[in-house]
Motif scaffolding. Structure first.
Motif, PDB file in Angstrom:
ATOM      1  N   UNK A  45      -0.813  31.697  36.223  1.00  0.00           N
ATOM      2  CA  UNK A  45       0.360  30.957  36.708  1.00  0.00           C
ATOM      3  C   UNK A  45       1.585  31.863  36.697  1.00  0.00           C
ATOM      4  N   UNK A  46       1.702  32.646  35.620  1.00  0.00           N
ATOM      5  CA  UNK A  46       2.882  33.485  35.419  1.00  0.00           C
ATOM      6  C   UNK A  46       2.753  34.859  36.061  1.00  0.00           C
ATOM      7  N   UNK A 201      -1.750  22.788  31.864  1.00  0.00           N
ATOM      8  CA  UNK A 201      -2.920  23.169  32.660  1.00  0.00           C
ATOM      9  C   UNK A 201      -4.157  23.277  31.778  1.00  0.00           C
ATOM     10  N   UNK A 202      -3.978  23.831  30.572  1.00  0.00           N
ATOM     11  CA  UNK A 202      -5.108  23.932  29.640  1.00  0.00           C
ATOM     12  C   UNK A 202      -5.644  22.546  29.291  1.00  0.00           C
ATOM     13  N   UNK A 203      -4.735  21.595  29.041  1.00  0.00           N
ATOM     14  CA  UNK A 203      -5.171  20.230  28.735  1.00  0.00           C
ATOM     15  C   UNK A 203      -5.814  19.579  29.955  1.00  0.00           C
ATOM     16  N   UNK A 206      -9.315  20.826  30.113  1.00  0.00           N
ATOM     17  CA  UNK A 206      -9.896  20.975  28.776  1.00  0.00           C
ATOM     18  C   UNK A 206     -11.417  20.935  28.806  1.00  0.00           C
ATOM     19  N   UNK A 207     -11.989  20.011  29.562  1.00  0.00           N
ATOM     20  CA  UNK A 207     -13.450  19.864  29.566  1.00  0.00           C
ATOM     21  C   UNK A 207     -14.161  20.971  30.332  1.00  0.00           C
ATOM     22  N   UNK A 208     -13.402  21.823  31.015  1.00  0.00           N
ATOM     23  CA  UNK A 208     -13.998  22.910  31.790  1.00  0.00           C
ATOM     24  C   UNK A 208     -13.754  24.280  31.159  1.00  0.00           C
TER      25      UNK A 208
END
Length: 307
Positions: A45-46, A201-203, A206-208
């Motif tokens: 993203x950054x 984005x991490x949350x 999360x399941x992936x």
């Protein structure tokens, strides 16, 4: 390699690379926090990362750094990083022709090849602002001794003031982590949101993603969470995100300990990433008594103009 293209071709870091790139990153011995699959994917993203396979044991990541000055050098713009073994001289020459500098050189490469690379016209600088802070998992879990007296007092105060509970961060507690993140966001200005979007984005994924963490509750209300990834074959855990609601005194100290207690038995070290030169953050990280650092270096061509 399969999905990851062969050098000199590059592709953006995408979720489909999780198995291939994740396996490679998981076995790296350098312990650099940026070189985990989740960090490479989320930080795209950054930095708009792109990736290329140099050999069976070497991968190159390229990206674009926002504004940054270091030791009178302008480090804004494009850079590359090497994951694994040192590429050939021919490939390094190609990289320096197309990219401004080498970021996050590992200590292993520096110690083994730093002199030779210097003789070939590179300026190699220790990048203290990007050193990863390493902590003993046992020390953060136990908080024993006078060095951790204040931390232990804050944890005990949190336990005394609230009925506490710790849950594994999973699909069932995910909504509670979101709740904490949004509450944390409300307490920040737009300019101080730091890693909010990366954390969200991490949350969201999360399941992936190969993530692990805990959620902390006070009187049944979610008030903090920690989220990270195992590296070095589970010997190290990188804490990527740690959020809490500040009005609950001691919440961050409690989350920190709860995460340490929840880690796999094989985990010896907790990597809490870098301070980025922030004086307050550096002081805070030092109060937890790091047992060491993962050192990183910058390699700049002599032709790079001083600002």
């Amino acid at each position: 390699m399969g999905i990851i293209p062969q050098f000199p071709n590059f592709k953006p870091v995408v979720l489909d690379m999780k198995d291939e790139l994740g396996k490679f990153c998981h076995s790296l011995e350098c312990g650099i926090s940026e070189f985990s699959f989740v960090n490479l994917f989320i930080d795209s993203i950054k930095y708009t990362y792109k990736i290329s396979c140099v050999s069976e044991n070497s991968i190159v990541i390229v990206g674009v750094h926002p504004e940054r000055h270091f030791s009178n050098y302008d480090l804004s713009g494009d850079f590359f990083s090497v994951l694994g073994e040192l590429p050939t001289q021919e490939i390094l020459l190609q990289l320096f022709r197309h990219f401004k500098y080498w970021k996050n050189m590992s200590e292993e490469i520096f110690l083994n090849y730093g002199t030779v690379l210097g003789q070939k016209g590179l300026i190699i600088l220790e990048d203290r602002d990007n050193f990863d802070y390493l902590y003993s998992r046992t020390e953060l879990a136990m908080l024993q001794g006078k060095n951790f007296h204040k931390k232990k007092n804050l944890v005990n105060a949190f336990k005394s003031n609230y009925e506490t509970q710790v849950k594994t961060l999973d699909v069932y507690s995910l909504a509670d982590a979101y709740s904490v993140l949004e509450s944390w966001k409300l307490s920040r200005t737009q300019d101080s949101l730091a890693d909010y979007y990366q954390c969200k984005k991490a949350l969201d994924l999360f399941d992936k993603l190969p993530l692990a963490g805990v959620v902390v509750y006070a009187d049944g209300i979610p008030v903090g969470f920690s989220l990270g990834e195992y590296i070095l074959n589970e010997e190290m855990f990188v804490v990527m995100f740690e959020k809490g609601i500040n009005s609950y005194k001691g919440v961050y100290q409690f989350v920190n300990q709860a995460q340490a207690l929840a880690l796999l038995p094989s985990t010896k070290y907790i990597n809490r990433e870098q301070d980025l030169g922030d004086t307050g953050l550096r002081q805070a990280k030092m109060t937890y008594r790091p047992c060491g650092f993962t050192k990183k270096y910058l390699a700049l061509p002599l032709s790079m103009s001083r600002q």
